[in-house]
Design an enzyme around this catalytic site. Structure first.
Site, PDB file in Angstrom:
ATOM      1  N   ARG A 241       0.869  -1.170   0.000  1.00 26.46           N
ATOM      2  CA  ARG A 241       0.000   0.000   0.000  1.00 26.46           C
ATOM      3  C   ARG A 241       0.909   1.224   0.000  1.00 26.46           C
ATOM      4  NH1 ARG A 241      -3.459  -2.710  -1.481  1.00 26.46           N
ATOM      5  NH2 ARG A 241      -5.478  -3.212  -0.572  1.00 26.46           N
ATOM      6  N   GLU A 270      -3.812   7.299  -4.433  1.00 30.08           N
ATOM      7  CA  GLU A 270      -4.196   6.781  -5.755  1.00 30.08           C
ATOM      8  C   GLU A 270      -5.532   7.358  -6.212  1.00 30.08           C
ATOM      9  OE1 GLU A 270      -4.071   2.499  -5.606  1.00 30.08           O
ATOM     10  OE2 GLU A 270      -2.042   2.500  -4.813  1.00 30.08           O
ATOM     11  N   HIS A 288      -1.275   0.189  -9.881  1.00 34.61           N
ATOM     12  CA  HIS A 288      -1.882  -0.784  -8.951  1.00 34.61           C
ATOM     13  C   HIS A 288      -2.486  -1.969  -9.726  1.00 34.61           C
ATOM     14  CE1 HIS A 288      -3.703  -1.163  -4.673  1.00 34.61           C
ATOM     15  NE2 HIS A 288      -3.604  -2.368  -5.224  1.00 34.61           N
TER      16      HIS A 288
END
Ligand code: NAP
Ligand code: 8YV
Length: 329
Positions: A241, A270, A288
Site C-alpha cells: 500500500r 491513488e 496498482h
C-alpha cells in the site's frame, strides 16, 4: 459474530464501488441488489433501502467503508470486501456492531507475486527505459548501455512475509537470490532470517520488497531513516500500500541518490502519483495492477459473491477477516 435468522424474505444487498458482471449476475432473485458507485451515491440511497440493507460488497480498495458509511445501515450483517487488503474497511466499527467482514485472500497470491518479481527485474534491468530506447530508434546508432542494477548481486529484505511475501520469496529462491525478512513475529514454517527491527534489516540488504497490509500499524514504516540504511545501491519495490512508504521521503531519496531506484505499484493517494516520480528515470511506475488480470479479478469477484451467499445461507463466510471472527455457524 452471531448467526442471523434465515427467512424467506428478500435480502437487500449493496454493491458499493465499480460493478462487474460476476457481481451483477451472481445473486438469485432471493436478493435485491442496490448500487452505489461512489460515496455520494451511498449517502443518497433512499431511507427505506438504508433501513433494510443487510450486506455490502465493497468492490474496490479506494471505496472507504468507515463508520460514516457503515453506520447508515442499522440492519447490516456483513461487508464482503474485494481484495486481500482491507485497510479501507473499519473492522473495529464492524466488530463492535456485530458485522462480519470478509476479504479475498489466496486467489490472488501467485498473480501478485508474479507482478512483484516482474517489477523488481524491470526496475533493476531498466526494461521501461530500454523499450523507449528501441522505439526511439537509438539502437540503430548504439547498443543500450549496461544496467547498473542486476538481480545477480542482491540480497532482498522483505517487509512482510505472509501469503504473498512467501510466494515472492519462492520465486527469488528459484532465481538463487538470498532472502531475509522483517515482520512483527517470525512467520510459521519460514526458515529465512527474521529481523525484528526494520532499520537493522535495511542495513543488512540492498533491496526492500514491501508486502505488508496498509493501515495504522504500517503507516510510513518505510521512512527516510530506513531508506538511508538501505544505502546508495538500494532498490525499493512496493506492492503493498502507498501508505506504508513515506512518499516525500522516497522522492527525496531517489533524487539525492540516497537509494538507486524504485519500482512502485501502489501510491499514497491513488490514482494521483507525485509529478516528480513521473519525471524520474530510475523508477518504474505501475497503476496498482498486482492482481489485475481477468482470470484473477474474476476469482476475486466470485469469492466476494460466495462469501455473501454463504453468510445469507446461514453458513460462515469462506474467508472472514481475523478481526471479525464468526461464531455459531
Ligand atoms: P498476509 O498473509 O496477512 O501477510 C502480511 C504480512 O505482513 C505478515 O508477514 C505480517 O506479519 C506482516 N505485517 C503485518 N503488520 C505488520 C507490521 N505492522 N509491521 C511489520 N510487518 C507486518 O497478507 P498477504 O496476503 O501477503 O497480503 C499483504 C498485503 O499486500 C495486503 O494486505 C495488501 O495490502 C497488499 N496487496 C497488494 C496488491 C497489489 O495489487 N499491489 C495485491 C494484493 C495484496 P506479522 O503479523 O507477524 O507482523
Ligand atoms: C486490488 C489489492 O487491486 O488485494 C489487494 O489488497 O490491493 C489488489 O488486489 C485491490 O484490492 C482492488 O481494489
Amino acid at each position: 459474530m452471531m448467526a442471523a435468522n434465515i427467512t424467506s424474505e428478500k435480502i437487500d444487498l449493496l454493491i458499493y464501488g465499480p460493478i462487474r458482471p460476476i457481481l451483477e449476475n451472481g445473486f438469485s432473485d432471493q436478493y435485491v441488489v442496490h448500487r452505489a458507485e461512489t460515496g455520494d451515491q451511498l449517502n443518497q440511497l433512499p431511507a427505506d433501502v438504508k433501513q433494510k440493507l443487510r450486506g455490502i460488497a465493497v468492490t474496490y480498495h479506494t471505496m472507504h467503508a468507515g463508520k460514516e458509511e457503515l453506520s447508515q445501515f442499522p440492519k447490516l450483517e456483513m461487508v464482503a470486501s474485494f481484495g486481500v487488503g482491507y485497510d479501507h474497511v473499519d473492522c473495529a466499527y464492524a466488530r463492535e456492531h456485530n458485522i462480519v467482514v470478509s476479504n479475498t485472500p489466496d486467489v490472488l497470491t501467485e498473480e501478485v507475486a508474479d507482478v512483484a518479481m516482474g517489477l523488481l527485474i524491470a526496475t533493476l534491468r531498466e526494461f521501461v527505459k530500454a523499450d523507449k530506447y528501441l522505439r526511439s530508434g537509438l539502437w540503430q546508432t548504439q547498443n543500450y548501455p549496461l544496467s547498473v542494477g542486476s538481480l545477480r548481486d542482491r540480497k532482498v529484505g522483505f517487509v512482510g512475509m505472509g501469503r504473498i511475501g512467501q510466494a515472492i520469496a519462492r520465486r527469488l529462491e528459484a532465481s538463487r537470490v538470498p532472502v531475509v525478512y522483517h515482520s512483527r513475529k517470525p512467520a510459521a514454517g519460514v526458515s529465512y532470517q527474521h529481523f525484528p527491527d526494520l532499520i537493522e534489516m535495511a542495513k543488512a540488504v540492498d533491496t526492500l520488497m514491501v508486502i505488508v497490509p496498509g493501515g495504522a500499524s504500517t503507516a510510513k514504516i518505510v521512512n527516510a531513516d530506513v531508506l538511508k540504511a538501505l544505502g546508495p545501491r538500494g532498490v525499493l519495490i512496493n506492492v503493498a500500500r502507498g501508505s506504508v512508504v513515506d512518499e516525500p521521503a522516497l522522492v527525496a531519496a531517489l533524487k539525492s541518490g540516497t537509494i538507486l531506484a524504485a519500482g512502485l505499484d501502489v501510491f499514497a493517494n491513488e490514482p494521483s502519483v507525485p509529478e516528480e516520480l513521473k519525471t524520474m528515470q530510475n523508477v518504474v511506475l505501475l497503476p496498482h495492477i498486482g492482481s489485475a488480470s481477468v482470470v484473477t479479478r474474476n476469482a476475486m469477484d466470485q469469492l466476494v459473491v460466495d462469501n455473501l451467499k454463504n453468510w445469507f445461507a446461514g453458513k460462515a463466510p469462506l474467508t472472514p477477516v481475523t478481526e471479525t471472527p464468526v461464531k455459531g455457524r
